[in-house]
Design an enzyme around this catalytic site. Structure first.
Site, PDB file in Angstrom:
ATOM      1  N   ARG A 163     -12.949  31.061 -28.620  1.00 30.35           N
ATOM      2  CA  ARG A 163     -13.893  32.468 -28.166  1.00 30.35           C
ATOM      3  C   ARG A 163     -15.623  32.231 -28.415  1.00 30.35           C
ATOM      4  NH1 ARG A 163      -8.881  33.560 -31.861  1.00 30.35           N
ATOM      5  NH2 ARG A 163      -7.445  34.352 -30.823  1.00 30.35           N
ATOM      6  N   LYS A 199     -10.230  35.097 -35.277  1.00 30.13           N
ATOM      7  CA  LYS A 199     -10.276  36.641 -36.114  1.00 30.13           C
ATOM      8  C   LYS A 199      -9.608  36.850 -37.440  1.00 30.13           C
ATOM      9  CE  LYS A 199     -10.259  39.351 -31.282  1.00 30.13           C
ATOM     10  NZ  LYS A 199      -8.952  39.583 -30.182  1.00 30.13           N
ATOM     11  N   HIS A 215     -15.819  34.307 -22.265  1.00 28.66           N
ATOM     12  CA  HIS A 215     -13.402  34.099 -22.368  1.00 28.66           C
ATOM     13  C   HIS A 215     -13.351  33.538 -20.557  1.00 28.66           C
ATOM     14  CE1 HIS A 215     -11.440  35.742 -25.208  1.00 28.66           C
ATOM     15  NE2 HIS A 215     -10.539  36.280 -24.710  1.00 28.66           N
ATOM     16  N   ARG A 233     -11.663  30.184 -21.832  1.00 29.89           N
ATOM     17  CA  ARG A 233     -10.590  30.253 -22.350  1.00 29.89           C
ATOM     18  C   ARG A 233      -9.373  30.703 -21.502  1.00 29.89           C
ATOM     19  NH1 ARG A 233      -9.361  31.977 -28.251  1.00 29.89           N
ATOM     20  NH2 ARG A 233      -7.445  33.235 -28.015  1.00 29.89           N
ATOM     21  N   HIS A 250      -3.440  32.911 -31.236  1.00 32.69           N
ATOM     22  CA  HIS A 250      -3.096  34.039 -31.174  1.00 32.69           C
ATOM     23  C   HIS A 250      -1.693  34.030 -31.974  1.00 32.69           C
ATOM     24  CE1 HIS A 250      -3.306  34.323 -26.043  1.00 32.69           C
ATOM     25  NE2 HIS A 250      -4.305  34.380 -26.911  1.00 32.69           N
ATOM     26  N   TYR A 302      -0.191  33.893 -20.119  1.00 34.76           N
ATOM     27  CA  TYR A 302      -1.004  32.908 -18.856  1.00 34.76           C
ATOM     28  C   TYR A 302       0.137  32.150 -18.360  1.00 34.76           C
ATOM     29  CZ  TYR A 302      -4.773  33.451 -21.379  1.00 34.76           C
ATOM     30  OH  TYR A 302      -6.068  33.789 -22.276  1.00 34.76           O
TER      31      TYR A 302
END
Length: 295
Positions: free
Chosen positions: A144, A168, A240, A243, A266, A275
């Protein structure tokens, strides 16, 4: 309870209890300030009809479904917090229906387009080596943009072939790094960064601006936008996008979904499953190759 007090205490709650990133936290608070500006009532007095009228007016000016969904989520969370703290006995946003988002396929770049972007970098400029290392790190590690700007020298474990990333919620993860990406980071470190005057407090940051401080998110966006223009790539791309390309290319070349999930950081594998989409070329080839009427 007035708005300023409620928002201030809610901000502390989100930061300490929920461990939200600064960007997510600010998005929640912006939504609440919109309600504050709209209503002449304090947070305790607002009722269900007030919230519904606010959302109706918001939807008239903001048609993006994702913005509406996030606003409803922000309101539910805020009034839920007031309930938790016994400021209210009810949550006026509790029964609001969140609009269905559907699946939005991420934009990606092909390998050829990424090569074109790298080729567009002017290596005669001091920042050229840095910008090449930035692109290769974004694409080579699937970071990110906030993870890239916060990357430290102390996070680089090149002898073990991985880097440490803080994602995150301040959660750390280890990401394998290829020798190809290591090469360009080392070129930048040895030929550019080692000769910079670095400001106090920024000695450990990997990617620096000309003033010797760490790069901002906005600067990374600007670098990529300018490179896309020079390379003649007309897609709307951002940090992004690299990514998304990282994950898509790994999956296409045989990597398993669980490994990609861990590298991307994730929490849920359902986030990573986006994806698994096939591009138009893959679908066309599948039909031409395998459908009986095509033989």
């Amino acid at each position: 309870m007035e708005w300023r007090e409620a928002i201030s205490e809610y901000k502390s709650y989100l930061k300490l209890e929920k461990s939200l990133s600064d960007n997510t936290l600010e998005a929640y608070l912006r939504d609440l300030r919109k309600l504050e500006f709209f209503s002449d009532k304090n947070p305790i007095e607002i009722g269900k009809s007030d919230v519904e009228e606010f959302l109706y007016q918001f939807a008239k000016s903001e048609t993006a479904i994702r913005s509406q969904a996030r606003l409803i989520s922000s309101l539910k969370s805020f009034f839920g917090y007031l309930q938790l703290e016994d400021w209210r006995s009810d949550n006026p946003a509790e029964l609001l229906e969140t609009p269905k988002l559907g699946m939005k396929l991420p934009d990606t770049l092909s390998e050829e387009e990424i090569d074109k972007l790298v080729a567009a970098i002017d290596l005669s400029l001091a920042e050229g080596e840095r910008n090449r290392a930035i692109i290769e790190t974004l694409y080579g590690c699937g970071l990110r943009v906030s993870e890239l700007t916060e990357l430290k020298l102390s996070d680089l474990f090149f002898e073990e072939d991985f880097i440490r990333v803080t994602g995150k919620g301040n959660k750390q993860r280890l990401i394998p790094i290829s020798g190809y990406t290591v090469k360009y980071i080392n070129l930048y470190k040895e030929h550019i960064r080692n000769h910079q005057v670095i400001q106090k407090g920024f000695e450990d940051y990997l990617f620096l601006n000309r003033r010797g401080k760490n790069l901002t998110r906005v600067m990374i966006f600007t670098i990529i936008k300018n490179l896309a223009e020079r390379a003649g790539i007309h897609k709307k791309i951002s940090p992004h996008t690299f990514r998304h390309s990282f994950a898509t290319h790994l999956l296409k070349n045989g990597a398993d979904l669980r490994s990609i999930q861990m590298m991307l950081g994730h929490e849920s594998i359902t986030t990573t499953e986006i994806y698994t989409h096939l591009d138009d070329k893959d679908m066309r080839n599948a039909i031409l190759t395998y459908h009986p009427r095509s033989k």
